[in-house]
Design an enzyme around this catalytic site. Structure first.
Site, PDB file in Angstrom:
ATOM      1  CD  GLU A 111      16.656 -16.751  18.123  1.00  0.00           C
ATOM      2  OE1 GLU A 111      16.847 -17.640  18.993  1.00  0.00           O
ATOM      3  OE2 GLU A 111      15.990 -15.727  18.314  1.00  0.00           O
ATOM      4  CE  LYS A 117       2.385 -27.291  -2.325  1.00  0.00           C
ATOM      5  NZ  LYS A 117       3.415 -26.352  -1.895  1.00  0.00           N
ATOM      6  CB  THR A 120       6.250 -26.998   0.462  1.00  0.00           C
ATOM      7  OG1 THR A 120       5.803 -27.821  -0.617  1.00  0.00           O
ATOM      8  CG2 THR A 120       5.925 -25.557   0.170  1.00  0.00           C
ATOM      9  CE1 TYR A 138      12.672 -17.554  19.395  1.00  0.00           C
ATOM     10  CE2 TYR A 138      12.013 -17.225  21.673  1.00  0.00           C
ATOM     11  CZ  TYR A 138      11.867 -16.943  20.321  1.00  0.00           C
ATOM     12  OH  TYR A 138      10.928 -16.044  19.919  1.00  0.00           O
ATOM     13  CG  ASP A 158       8.953 -23.761  -6.111  1.00  0.00           C
ATOM     14  OD1 ASP A 158       8.807 -24.834  -5.488  1.00  0.00           O
ATOM     15  OD2 ASP A 158       8.288 -22.737  -5.874  1.00  0.00           O
ATOM     16  NE  ARG A 209       0.392 -25.949   5.755  1.00  0.00           N
ATOM     17  CZ  ARG A 209      -0.190 -26.574   4.732  1.00  0.00           C
ATOM     18  NH1 ARG A 209      -0.747 -27.743   4.883  1.00  0.00           N
ATOM     19  NH2 ARG A 209      -0.210 -26.022   3.540  1.00  0.00           N
TER      20      ARG A 209
END
Ligand code: DSN
Length: 423
Positions: free
Chosen positions: A57, A232, A229, A55, A202, A238
């Site tokens: 954060e 691609k 992203t 974790y 984008d 991903r």
């Protein structure tokens, strides 16, 4: 590859079976979905690494949990590589996907009720650019621009400017998921500046082309922010990312909006995989790869044009093509997808501009070259793939054509296995 799944094979036969199935599917057919790719073994190792346990954060040096010596190092490397790759002043590598990146970007730059001017989905835009089915449209107001000429792909910049003057958007949004031409970035920025809006792009589909210098970089034209992203053309895991050209104020707002605004603990294993992919994209060989994607797409364009099949926007400047198979051959996009799937070619049905058919059974197909280029196919083989596609789509009921297409695709898949580095 056996070793990669050694423990799953022993402990979970059901999932192992599905993974083996996907391994075989990807190896035995040709992947033409333009938003997919084969990532390197190194990216997959990072993605399945020990960092999934942690974790983290917050951001490097400012976390809410202890034990961050190595996560901080990983995220810093990812940030530095991302900035270098895209010429950005600031980066946020925590968005879990492209949609999350876009939503965070909207909330960082807008107040509820503000307007975004984005590309219409049916003309190549993306769901998250303001399609009514998305919840984001309950909060912000989305107005759309379109192509002026569907046969050339030219965007109607004059109309866009006129709309912008009327609706005073806070964001002029460029970018697409089904548009095959290069945009006129200067015009976007000029319009945004004229109405006091942010210019945002984008770049999800073409991030790898920009990174590999095979496509122009919107930051060179003054865009303020880019979202993307990483899986691609960029050939990473991903995930998503937000880049800011130079404004520290914008970058801070974006950081706050991603965490704690929308997300909890970042997926540090994915961030490690992003860092690995960015490192790969910084190598000279990635430029060769990006350029070959374009060459292969052009080769496919040549075949479709020669065979008289209508291509939306008249062809391609990037990695993808959209063919009007219903208008040209009388078979729907869904039928074409199924026929090609049976022959070992995976692509997707796609609505075309001003489509008269339904989105689930539209007139078009969308296909592209990022994955086959990773596989090593060049112009000669791309011509062959395109010719096989056209042959079977023109004669879908001819058993002989079906058989010869299947054999041609099988032979190409065997001659061009997924390279060791990506398998
Ligand atoms: N699903 C992606 C694509 O295929 O283009 C966009 O989100």
């Amino acid at each position: 590859m056996e070793d990669f799944y050694a423990h799953i094979a022993e402990e979970d036969s059901e999932i192992y079976k599905a993974l083996q199935g996907e391994e075989n599917r990807e190896a035995l057919g040709l992947e033409l979905i333009p938003s997919e790719n084969y990532v390197s073994r190194a990216v997959r190792e990072a993605s399945g690494s020990i960092l999934t346990n942690k974790y983290s954060e917050g951001y490097p040096g400012k976390r809410y949990y202890g034990g961050q010596e190595f996560t901080d190092a990983v995220e810093m490397i990812a940030l530095e590589r991302a900035k270098k790759l895209f010429g950005a002043g600031y980066a946020n590598v925590q968005p879990l996907g492209g949609a999350n990146a876009n939503i965070a970007m909207y909330f960082a730059l807008l107040e509820p009720g503000d307007t975004v001017l984005g590309m219409d989905l049916s003309h190549g835009g993306h769901l998250t650019h303001g399609h009514p089915v998305t919840y984001i449209t309950k909060i912000f107001n989305f107005v759309r621009y379109k192509m002026r000429n569907i046969e050339t792909g030219e965007i109607d910049y004059e109309e866009m400017h006129a709309i912008a003057k009327k609706v005073r958007p806070k964001i002029v949004l460029a970018g697409f998921s089904a548009y095959p031409r290069e945009l006129d970035y200067k015009k976007f920025v000029d319009i945004a500046r004229d109405v006091g809006a942010y210019a945002v792009m984008d770049i999800a589909h073409i991030a790898g082309l920009i990174a590999g210098k095979a496509a122009k970089n919107p930051f060179d034209y003054g865009f303020d922010v880019m979202t993307t992203t990483t899986h691609k053309t960029l050939r990473g895991p991903r995930g998503g990312m937000i880049l800011t050209r130079e404004s520290e104020e914008i970058a801070r707002k974006i950081d706050k909006t991603v965490f704690p605004g929308f997300q909890g603990g970042p997926h540090m294993h994915t961030i490690a995989a992003k860092a690995v992919a960015f490192g790969e994209a910084l190598r000279p060989s990635f430029k060769t790869y990006a350029l070959q994607i374009l060459r292969n797409a052009k080769a496919m364009e040549d075949v479709f044009k020669r065979e008289g099949i209508r291509l939306l926007a008249g062809g391609t400047d990037n990695h993808l093509l959209l063919a009007d198979v219903y208008g040209s051959l009388g078979i729907s996009g869904k039928e074409a997808e199924e026929i090609l799937d049976e022959a070992g070619i995976t692509l997707n049905k796609n609505a075309i501009a001003n489509d008269t058919r339904s989105p689930m059974d539209p007139s078009g197909i969308r296909f592209g070259t990022p994955a086959i280029t990773t596989r090593g196919l060049k112009e000669k083989e791309s011509l062959r793939v395109a010719q096989s596609m056209v042959d079977i789509l023109k004669h879908p009921k001819d058993q002989q054509v079906r058989k010869s297409t299947q054999e041609a695709i099988k032979e190409l898949s065997t001659t061009f296995p997924i390279p060791e580095r990506f398998a």
